[in-house]
Design a protein around this motif. Structure first.
Motif, mmCIF file in Angstrom:
data_model
loop_
_atom_site.group_PDB
_atom_site.id
_atom_site.type_symbol
_atom_site.label_atom_id
_atom_site.label_comp_id
_atom_site.label_asym_id
_atom_site.label_seq_id
_atom_site.Cartn_x
_atom_site.Cartn_y
_atom_site.Cartn_z
ATOM 1 N N ASN A 136 0.815 -1.224 0.000
ATOM 2 C CA ASN A 136 0.000 0.000 0.000
ATOM 3 C C ASN A 136 0.846 1.270 0.000
ATOM 4 O O ASN A 136 0.722 2.122 0.876
ATOM 5 N N THR A 137 1.702 1.365 -0.993
ATOM 6 C CA THR A 137 2.585 2.518 -1.121
ATOM 7 C C THR A 137 2.290 3.226 -2.434
ATOM 8 O O THR A 137 2.386 2.626 -3.509
ATOM 9 N N LYS A 138 1.936 4.498 -2.335
ATOM 10 C CA LYS A 138 1.707 5.290 -3.541
ATOM 11 C C LYS A 138 3.042 5.805 -4.057
ATOM 12 O O LYS A 138 3.925 6.183 -3.286
ATOM 13 N N GLU A 148 0.684 11.514 -9.266
ATOM 14 C CA GLU A 148 0.523 10.193 -8.670
ATOM 15 C C GLU A 148 0.516 9.125 -9.756
ATOM 16 O O GLU A 148 -0.183 9.236 -10.768
ATOM 17 N N ASN A 194 -1.185 3.196 -6.592
ATOM 18 C CA ASN A 194 -0.900 2.507 -5.342
ATOM 19 C C ASN A 194 -0.292 1.157 -5.672
ATOM 20 O O ASN A 194 -0.686 0.503 -6.643
ATOM 21 N N SER A 240 2.662 -1.576 -9.275
ATOM 22 C CA SER A 240 1.298 -1.124 -9.010
ATOM 23 C C SER A 240 0.368 -2.321 -8.831
ATOM 24 O O SER A 240 0.745 -3.463 -9.074
#
Length: 190
Positions: free
Chosen positions: A20-22, A29, A32, A46
């Motif tokens: 869960n890292t953007k 952006e 995620n 992703s």
């Protein structure tokens, strides 16, 4: 240009994995996903399995950023010596005298759990240390230390000279006392 492409999930040398890292390129952006800090590369994948890989030599610096005026969320900040938005690599070139300040990209990794930032940074520091910068190695050869004194290698002209101020007994006036006139600041308090 940074193009997201299928990335295999790393299986070896994983120092840190953050779910869960953007990922952000500049302030855009990318989505995620999962950040993998491995001994060989930094990989971000992703949720659609597309992602990107970064080599450690391309990372100029990395830091934890918690300043909301710099970026709205706490993040792991990377400065990369590639213009990922235009697809150009910019390793330092001694022949190029151009201003390279605009030829770097900023990548930010924002974990859902901000408490993980220190562990992400530590893993990245340890893995990056496995890939020393060649320029740092060249600079390290310029001087060496023997008996606590900095010296240049013999082929560059011999040892450096050092300045040792004369002791009181070596003062040109021959006095054991300081050469300073002790009364010269007498009126400073008035």
């Amino acid at each position: 240009m940074l193009i997201l492409a299928p990335v295999d999930t790393p299986t070896e040398g994983i120092a840190h994995e953050e779910q869960n890292t953007k990922a952000y390129l500049g302030r855009r952006e990318l989505g995620n996903g999962i950040l993998y800090v491995t001994e060989g590369t930094i990989a971000w994948k992703s949720e659609t399995t597309n992602g990107f890989l970064l080599s450690y030599p391309s990372v100029t610096m990395h830091a934890v950023c918690r300043d909301p005026s710099a970026f709205p969320q706490p993040c792991l900040y990377l400065m990369v010596n590639q213009d990922l938005e235009n697809g150009e690599s910019h390793q330092q070139d001694s022949e190029s005298e151009e201003d390279d300040s605009d030829k770097f990209s900023e990548i930010r990794f924002v974990p859902a759990n901000a408490e993980s930032l220190n562990a992400m940074f530590q893993a990245m520091s340890e893995c990056q240390a496995l890939h020393p910068d060649e320029e740092d190695d060249e600079c390290a050869d310029e001087f060496y230390f023997a008996n606590g004194d900095a010296e240049e290698p013999e082929e560059n002209g011999g040892p450096l000279t050092t300045f040792d101020p004369p002791s009181r007994s070596e003062h040109p006036d021959g006095d054991e006392e300081d050469a300073m006139d002790h009364d010269q600041f007498e009126d400073a308090d008035s």
